[in-house]
Enzyme design. Structure first.
Site, short mmCIF file in Angstrom:
data_model
loop_
_atom_site.label_atom_id
_atom_site.label_comp_id
_atom_site.label_asym_id
_atom_site.label_seq_id
_atom_site.Cartn_x
_atom_site.Cartn_y
_atom_site.Cartn_z
N HIS A 107 0.93 -1.29 0.00
CA HIS A 107 -0.34 -0.06 0.01
C HIS A 107 0.86 1.25 -0.02
O HIS A 107 1.99 1.30 0.28
CB HIS A 107 -1.29 0.00 1.21
CG HIS A 107 -0.38 -0.10 2.53
ND1 HIS A 107 0.02 -1.17 3.01
CD2 HIS A 107 -0.01 0.89 3.45
CE1 HIS A 107 0.66 -1.08 4.11
NE2 HIS A 107 0.47 0.34 4.56
N HIS B 254 1.06 5.40 0.99
CA HIS B 254 0.73 6.42 2.00
C HIS B 254 0.70 7.88 0.97
O HIS B 254 1.91 8.23 0.56
CB HIS B 254 1.37 6.57 3.28
CG HIS B 254 1.38 5.63 4.19
ND1 HIS B 254 0.47 5.74 5.21
CD2 HIS B 254 1.99 4.40 4.26
CE1 HIS B 254 0.67 4.30 5.85
NE2 HIS B 254 1.21 3.74 5.23
#
Length: 436
Positions: A391, A393
């Site tokens: 993932h 940010h």
């Protein structure tokens, strides 16, 4: 590139929009009726044909959804007059702070066939001309070059006003097949007096296209006036139709066989040196997948993401709001397929992830009023990846905020209180409006 062989008649329109939407619509209706009476198959209306106010709040308050009452009026207008319409720029609602400047094409049945959102915003401050306009104060820029539209008068490439100063866009539209380039405008009086005709003729000559430029004219209010001189330019650079002062129309004949003649006698497209400079083609962009279902749950490693927290979704990638934000506006992006490292992604997944990241980054900066972001990829356990799923940010950054590595940001987030599902959903709902 010509899509229609016969000659066709168009009407280019000129008006002075005010802060009275219904009055502006009535003016447009009369212009369209006049165009039809002169056998035009398509009428081109100027930028801001629905509304021009004095303040940012007026523009935002008068914006509507793309299928709102104002658009219904224009759709009925096209149907009643059996004519195609180019609405050069209407206020499309985004949220309570921003709008989009949308160029909409409607066919003679009243159907919306194409929508282009202005990509170049007019932010100009020329003190000696007493000219200061900051379109970005209230307009969200578009993020896509729209395919030229097949119409009864030829393939029409869509742009708006300030876009004419960027030949890259016009060359790209022509490369995509445009016969006509259209620049509906509310060109300022100060710049119009020196640049309007020169720019339009240049775009026609270099692209070997017809150029149609509907225009606002005269004084809209105490703060703003427009140059006018709505015109049509042929592929050789000759002005073949031009409006006189005030609200009126000019009729021009589009001869697509003439485009073919000009391009064959001076084949500049064959002479281009794309071995030395880039070919003008649109960059690939992500396409939003089907509507997000709030009740759907997406797997995020050993945890999950509720659909209500998702604000953007493609077939391969999700963007969602964060449970623990290091700074306000801190969001996450992940591939839908669960992998732990970048190396595990297929080429199409990698490409889609990067395109989504770029689009989300732009929106995060816009929403949070910043020009910088910190982007950190959590790829693998040694990158502080406590959730076992690749993932990314995205954190909006202001000059007063110290930059931090993704791992430091992660540790900071551990000390932040968890937000409620309702808080995450509310932020997601707000962000979704920026991806329409």
């Amino acid at each position: 590139m010509a899509s229609v062989q016969s000659k066709k008649i168009i009407a280019v329109c000129q008006m002075t929009a005010k802060d009275d939407k219904q009055s502006n619509i009535n003016t447009c209706s009369e212009l369209v009726k006049s165009a039809k009476a002169l056998n035009a198959e398509m009428a081109f209306l100027p930028e801001s044909c629905d509304f021009i106010g004095e303040t940012r709040s007026q523009f935002v308050e008068n914006a509507e959804d793309i299928n709102g009452e104002t658009m219904q009026s224009f759709r009925q207008m096209a149907k009643d007059n059996n004519i195609w319409l180019s609405l050069g720029g209407i206020l499309e609602k985004v949220d309570g702070q921003k709008v989009r400047n949308a160029h909409v094409v409607i066919n003679n049945s009243g159907d919306i066939v194409s929508v282009y959102r202005k990509i170049h915003l007019f932010d100009v401050d020329i003190p000696e001309k007493k000219l200061r306009i900051m379109e970005s104060d209230y307009v969200l820029p578009g993020d896509k070059i729209v395919e030229p539209v097949d119409t009864p008068v030829g393939k029409v490439g869509l742009a708006i006003c300030y876009d004419m100063r960027f030949p890259e866009l016009s060359l790209t539209l022509t490369r995509m097949g445009a016969d006509i380039l259209t620049y509906p405008s509310a060109f300022t009086f100060a710049t119009g007096a020196v640049h309007w005709e020169t720019l339009l003729r240049a775009r026609a000559i270099e692209n070997q296209c017809y150029v149609v430029a509907a225009a606002q004219t005269g004084s809209h209010n105490q703060k703003r006036s427009s140059w006018g001189h709505a015109m049509v330019v042929d592929p050789w650079g000759t002005v073949v139709a031009q409006c006189s002062e005030g609200t009126n129309i000019a009729i021009a004949q589009i001869d697509l066989s003439y485009i073919k003649q000009v391009r064959s006698t001076m084949p500049v497209w064959q002479h281009r040196r794309n071995d030395l400079y880039a070919e003008m083609t649109p960059l690939k962009t992500v396409e939003k997948s089907s509507e997000i279902e709030d009740k759907t749950v997406y797997k995020f490693g050993q945890t999950s993401v509720p659909g209500s927290a998702v604000f953007y979704k493609t077939n391969r990638t999700l963007a969602f709001t964060n449970k623990r934000c290091v700074v306000p506006g801190h969001v996450l992006v992940m591939p839908i397929r669960c992998v732990q490292t970048l190396q595990e992604l297929e080429t199409d997944e990698m490409e889609d992830l990067l395109l989504v990241l770029n689009r989300v980054k732009t929106v995060v900066e816009t929403v949070n009023g910043v020009s910088s972001t910190t982007t950190g990829i959590q790829t693998g356990a040694d990158a502080g990846q406590t959730v076992k799923h690749l993932h990314v940010h995205i954190l909006p950054r202001k000059s007063t905020q110290p930059d931090k590595s993704c791992e430091t940001a992660k540790m900071d987030a551990d000390y932040k209180p968890e937000r409620t599902a309702a808080e995450m959903a509310a932020e997601a709902a707000m962000l979704r409006s920026y991806f329409q």
